[in-house]
Every structure is written in structure tokens, then in C-alpha cells.
Scaffold this motif. Structure first.
Motif, short mmCIF file in Angstrom:
data_model
loop_
_atom_site.label_atom_id
_atom_site.label_comp_id
_atom_site.label_asym_id
_atom_site.label_seq_id
_atom_site.Cartn_x
_atom_site.Cartn_y
_atom_site.Cartn_z
N PHE A 86 0.82 -1.21 0.00
CA PHE A 86 0.00 0.00 0.00
C PHE A 86 0.86 1.27 0.00
CE2 PHE A 86 -2.78 3.27 1.73
CZ PHE A 86 -3.97 3.03 1.05
N GLN A 87 1.88 1.30 0.83
CA GLN A 87 2.75 2.48 0.92
C GLN A 87 3.32 2.84 -0.45
OE1 GLN A 87 3.59 4.31 3.80
NE2 GLN A 87 4.94 5.68 2.66
N ALA A 88 3.93 1.87 -1.12
CA ALA A 88 4.58 2.13 -2.41
C ALA A 88 3.55 2.36 -3.51
CB ALA A 88 5.49 0.97 -2.78
N GLU A 89 2.49 1.58 -3.52
CA GLU A 89 1.51 1.64 -4.62
C GLU A 89 0.61 2.87 -4.55
OE1 GLU A 89 1.00 -0.44 -7.29
OE2 GLU A 89 2.85 -1.46 -6.73
N VAL A 90 0.29 3.31 -3.33
CA VAL A 90 -0.68 4.40 -3.17
C VAL A 90 -0.02 5.67 -2.63
CG1 VAL A 90 -2.82 5.12 -2.04
CG2 VAL A 90 -2.58 2.77 -2.88
N LEU A 91 0.55 5.56 -1.45
CA LEU A 91 1.05 6.76 -0.77
C LEU A 91 2.25 7.39 -1.46
CD1 LEU A 91 0.62 5.62 2.94
CD2 LEU A 91 -1.02 6.80 1.45
N GLU A 92 3.05 6.58 -2.15
CA GLU A 92 4.22 7.10 -2.85
C GLU A 92 4.01 7.23 -4.35
OE1 GLU A 92 7.42 4.52 -1.63
OE2 GLU A 92 7.22 5.10 0.47
#
Length: 107
Positions: free
Chosen positions: A6-12
């Protein structure tokens, strides 16, 4: 997508992201899949469309207080800018996204 990605795919993500929070037992969620897939195809390169099975990813479900389905979250620059609850049409999704990004309406 998973709790771990989620962090890499969405937030970043450099692109705005529409996240489909769904569950396998949710019939309206399943019914919206073709609409979401169409949108992903039409907006490829302008908006990232991601799916998260909340049954398999409890961390994100709890973090974003996902308790109604279907639920779609729109993220821009890693920040949630809009939350859509319930079934949405193609046009409603385009309208929601156009509030945050330049999308050409395809009808």
C-alpha cells in the motif's frame, strides 16, 4: 495490492490513485468490478486504479476505517482527498476524479 504494498503503490505514487476497497462477499463490490476496470483502462497513465481485498488486508482496513462497502478512496500526493461509499456509475467516478485531476470525460 496488499497491506505491505500500500505504501509504495498508493502513498508514494506519482499519479493520483483510486483505491477500490472490496470484499469477496460484497455483491455490490463485485458488480462494480467491470466499471472500475473500464475506468482503469480509460485513465491509464493519468490515474492509477488499485484494488484491496479488505478481508486479506486488515491493517489498511483498520487504518482507514473501512466499514461500508463498496468504498472507493481517492489519493493525491499520498493524501486521501475523497471517499465514495456505495455503488457508483462510470460517470459518477469520472466526476469524482475530475475534482482532483484533469481527466477527459469519456462517455
Amino acid at each position: 495490492m496488499t497491506d505491505d504494498s500500500f505504501q509504495a503503490e498508493v502513498l508514494e505514487s506519482e499519479l493520483p490513485v483510486l483505491v477500490d476497497m472490496w470484499a469477496p462477499w460484497c455483491q455490490p463490490c463485485i458488480a462494480m468490478k467491470p466499471t472500475i476496470q473500464r475506468l482503469a483502462s480509460e485513465l491509464s497513465g493519468d490515474v492509477k486504479v488499485a484494488e484491496l481485498n479488505i478481508e486479506e488486508n486488515p491493517f489498511i482496513q483498520q487504518k482507514y476505517d473501512i466499514d461500508k462497502y463498496p468504498m472507493l478512496l481517492i489519493f493525491v500526493d499520498g493524501i486521501e482527498v475523497q471517499r465514495l461509499v456505495g455503488s457508483e456509475t462510470h460517470e459518477q467516478l469520472l466526476d469524482a476524479l475530475s475534482n482532483h485531476v484533469a481527466v477527459e470525460k469519456q462517455r
